[in-house]
Enzyme design. Structure first.
Site, PDB file in Angstrom:
ATOM      1  N   LYS A  38      -2.185  -1.562  -3.808  1.00 49.35           N
ATOM      2  CA  LYS A  38      -3.056  -0.400  -3.732  1.00 49.35           C
ATOM      3  C   LYS A  38      -2.220   0.883  -3.739  1.00 49.35           C
ATOM      4  O   LYS A  38      -1.250   0.945  -2.987  1.00 49.35           O
ATOM      5  CB  LYS A  38      -3.856  -0.487  -2.426  1.00 49.35           C
ATOM      6  CG  LYS A  38      -4.753   0.697  -2.174  1.00 49.35           C
ATOM      7  CD  LYS A  38      -5.383   0.549  -0.828  1.00 49.35           C
ATOM      8  CE  LYS A  38      -6.206   1.791  -0.547  1.00 49.35           C
ATOM      9  NZ  LYS A  38      -6.786   1.766   0.760  1.00 49.35           N
ATOM     10  N   SER A  53     -10.256   5.611  -4.666  1.00 53.35           N
ATOM     11  CA  SER A  53     -11.208   6.713  -4.819  1.00 53.35           C
ATOM     12  C   SER A  53     -10.763   7.766  -5.838  1.00 53.35           C
ATOM     13  O   SER A  53     -11.568   8.242  -6.641  1.00 53.35           O
ATOM     14  CB  SER A  53     -11.446   7.371  -3.459  1.00 53.35           C
ATOM     15  OG  SER A  53     -10.225   7.818  -2.890  1.00 53.35           O
ATOM     16  N   GLU A 111       7.574  -6.257   1.045  1.00 57.89           N
ATOM     17  CA  GLU A 111       6.278  -6.154   1.728  1.00 57.89           C
ATOM     18  C   GLU A 111       5.417  -7.385   1.443  1.00 57.89           C
ATOM     19  O   GLU A 111       4.871  -8.007   2.352  1.00 57.89           O
ATOM     20  CB  GLU A 111       5.527  -4.905   1.253  1.00 57.89           C
ATOM     21  CG  GLU A 111       6.021  -3.599   1.842  1.00 57.89           C
ATOM     22  CD  GLU A 111       5.608  -3.426   3.300  1.00 57.89           C
ATOM     23  OE1 GLU A 111       4.935  -4.305   3.861  1.00 57.89           O
ATOM     24  OE2 GLU A 111       5.975  -2.382   3.879  1.00 57.89           O
ATOM     25  N   ARG A 159       1.072   9.870   6.176  1.00 56.90           N
ATOM     26  CA  ARG A 159       1.210   8.437   6.462  1.00 56.90           C
ATOM     27  C   ARG A 159       2.518   7.852   5.909  1.00 56.90           C
ATOM     28  O   ARG A 159       2.640   6.644   5.736  1.00 56.90           O
ATOM     29  CB  ARG A 159       0.027   7.670   5.858  1.00 56.90           C
ATOM     30  CG  ARG A 159      -1.348   8.129   6.306  1.00 56.90           C
ATOM     31  CD  ARG A 159      -2.355   6.981   6.277  1.00 56.90           C
ATOM     32  NE  ARG A 159      -3.734   7.401   6.131  1.00 56.90           N
ATOM     33  CZ  ARG A 159      -4.463   7.961   7.087  1.00 56.90           C
ATOM     34  NH1 ARG A 159      -3.942   8.223   8.265  1.00 56.90           N
ATOM     35  NH2 ARG A 159      -5.740   8.274   6.851  1.00 56.90           N
ATOM     36  N   LYS A 219       0.857  -1.188   0.000  1.00 56.45           N
ATOM     37  CA  LYS A 219       0.000   0.000   0.000  1.00 56.45           C
ATOM     38  C   LYS A 219       0.894   1.237   0.000  1.00 56.45           C
ATOM     39  O   LYS A 219       1.700   1.437   0.904  1.00 56.45           O
ATOM     40  CB  LYS A 219      -0.899  -0.010   1.231  1.00 56.45           C
ATOM     41  CG  LYS A 219      -1.846   1.186   1.274  1.00 56.45           C
ATOM     42  CD  LYS A 219      -2.815   1.063   2.434  1.00 56.45           C
ATOM     43  CE  LYS A 219      -3.729   2.273   2.520  1.00 56.45           C
ATOM     44  NZ  LYS A 219      -4.619   2.201   3.675  1.00 56.45           N
TER      45      LYS A 219
HETATM   46  C1  PBG Z   1      -7.201   3.558   5.425  1.00 57.77           C
HETATM   47  C2  PBG Z   1      -7.651   3.316   4.053  1.00 57.77           C
HETATM   48  C3  PBG Z   1      -7.478   4.166   2.958  1.00 57.77           C
HETATM   49  C4  PBG Z   1      -8.116   3.570   1.875  1.00 57.77           C
HETATM   50  C5  PBG Z   1      -8.639   2.366   2.328  1.00 57.77           C
HETATM   51  N1  PBG Z   1      -8.323   2.205   3.673  1.00 57.77           N
HETATM   52  C6  PBG Z   1      -6.883   5.481   2.803  1.00 57.77           C
HETATM   53  C7  PBG Z   1      -5.739   5.961   3.530  1.00 57.77           C
HETATM   54  O1  PBG Z   1      -4.742   5.258   3.734  1.00 57.77           O
HETATM   55  O2  PBG Z   1      -5.838   7.122   3.916  1.00 57.77           O
HETATM   56  C8  PBG Z   1      -8.186   4.186   0.516  1.00 57.77           C
HETATM   57  C9  PBG Z   1      -9.290   3.802  -0.340  1.00 57.77           C
HETATM   58  C10 PBG Z   1      -9.556   4.695  -1.469  1.00 57.77           C
HETATM   59  O3  PBG Z   1      -8.916   5.744  -1.681  1.00 57.77           O
HETATM   60  O4  PBG Z   1     -10.480   4.366  -2.207  1.00 57.77           O
HETATM   61  N2  PBG Z   1      -6.447   2.616   6.045  1.00 57.77           N
HETATM   62 ZN    ZN Z   2      -5.989   3.529   8.156  1.00 56.51          ZN
END
Ligand code: PBG
Ligand code: ZN
Length: 321
Positions: A244, A270, A229, A213, A191
């Site tokens: 992701k 998103s 990872e 983050r 991620k």
């Molecule tokens: C949080 C989380 C995130 C998404 C899924 N779980 C975002 C983040 O790390 O801030 C993103 C999903 C998306 O953007 O559609 N753990």
């Molecule tokens: Zn989170």
């Protein structure tokens, strides 16, 4: 002369030689469940996607079931937040109630829960804060508590997304010790720290109130590290490995596909959704065609499973084709 055009002559021959296909079987649909009543609110930056309270979610779930989408991925928005995100392991929390409601009324729908804290912490980070950073090892026991609470409520699978080291081992041990050895883990293994999550953070009310983050999510510049990872999550017992975001990371999806024999998932996030919707709204692209082409590119890169806000739309297109 060898002619590659011979097999492109018409749609029937193209169908016969087509290498990759999208299917409704590939899709997981994310749902945002907000604690409270009478909530059905469209997310401004994600047209067509809403936050629902449980009392308003029936028609959405009916549609998912009717379209034969195999699985949903649940995100909860609690009424109250605190330092540790303790609502995540409240057996009567918003997600636990949602799981029970869905499994009772749609028993065959496969329910996956996102396991994290950022929607539940007052600071918006994905764990316990010490010295202005997320404390990895202080967060692990809370991940275990959250997972057990989700699974007791009836979750079919858990998907930890916080990028803490040792997450998969912690969860596997907790599940096995509690008799839930049959529950699989879909790891958000790779991620990245991505600006493509912007609309989600509005949707889930999970933006960090300070910092970013980058101390736990991966640097978008790194490709070899993605193998580390995924490799540790594989060893620790992840059942499905996820990459992701998806669209800007198709090379990583391919690397994970080539290196591991477990199912590979990707998360069409998103921001990827919002870009297509916005350009389509402006009439600058054909939204439906770009949607199908984009998701197909994820299959071609090697994903078996695509988590996508487009799931209902894709299922409708496939049904009518
Ligand atoms: C949080 C989380 C995130 C998404 C899924 N779980 C975002 C983040 O790390 O801030 C993103 C999903 C998306 O953007 O559609 N753990
Ligand atoms: Zn989170």
């Amino acid at each position: 002369m060898f002619r590659t055009r011979r097999l492109r002559k018409n749609e029937n021959i193209r169908r016969l030689v087509r290498e990759n296909k999208l299917s409704v079987d590939d899709l997981i649909y994310p749902l945002f469940i907000e604690e409270g009543e009478n909530i059905e609110k469209e997310i401004a930056s994600m047209p067509g996607i809403k936050r629902f309270s449980l009392d308003r979610i029936k028609s959405e779930l009916d549609e998912v079931a009717e379209l034969k989408i195999p699985a949903v991925l649940l995100f909860g928005i609690p009424a109250a937040k605190d330092d540790s995100g303790s609502e995540t392991w409240n057996d009567n929390g918003v997600i636990q109630q949602a799981i029970r409601y869905i499994k009772k009324n749609y028993p065959s729908l496969y329910v996956i829960t996102d396991v994290c804290f950022c929607e539940y912490t007052s600071h918006g980070h994905c764990g316990i804060i010490h010295d202005n950073d997320v404390d990895n090892d202080a967060t692990l026991p809370n991940i275990a508590k959250q997972v057990i609470s989700h699974v007791k409520a009836g979750a079919d699978m858990v998907a930890p997304s916080g990028m803490m080291d040792g997450t998969i081992q912690t969860i596997r041990e907790a599940l096995d010790e509690s008799g839930f050895y049959q529950i699989p883990i879909m790891s958000y293994a790779v991620k990245f720290s991505s600006a493509y999550y912007g609309p989600f953070r509005d949707a889930a009310d999970s933006a960090p109130t300070f910092g970013d983050r980058k101390t736990y999510q991966m640097d978008p510049a790194n490709r070899r590290e993605a193998m580390l990872e995924a490799g540790y999550d594989d060893l620790e017992g992840a059942d499905i490995l996820m990459v992701k975001p998806a669209l800007s990371y198709l090379d990583i999806i391919r690397d994970v596909r080539n290196e591991f024999d477990k199912p590979v998932a990707c998360y069409n996030v998103s921001g990827e959704y919002a870009m297509i919707k916005a350009a389509a709204e402006k009439g600058w692209i054909d939204g439906e065609k770009v949607m199908m082409e984009t998701l197909l590119s994820m299959k071609r890169a090697g994903a078996d499973i695509i988590i996508t806000y487009f799931a209902k739309e894709v299922a409708k297109v496939l049904k009518n084709s």
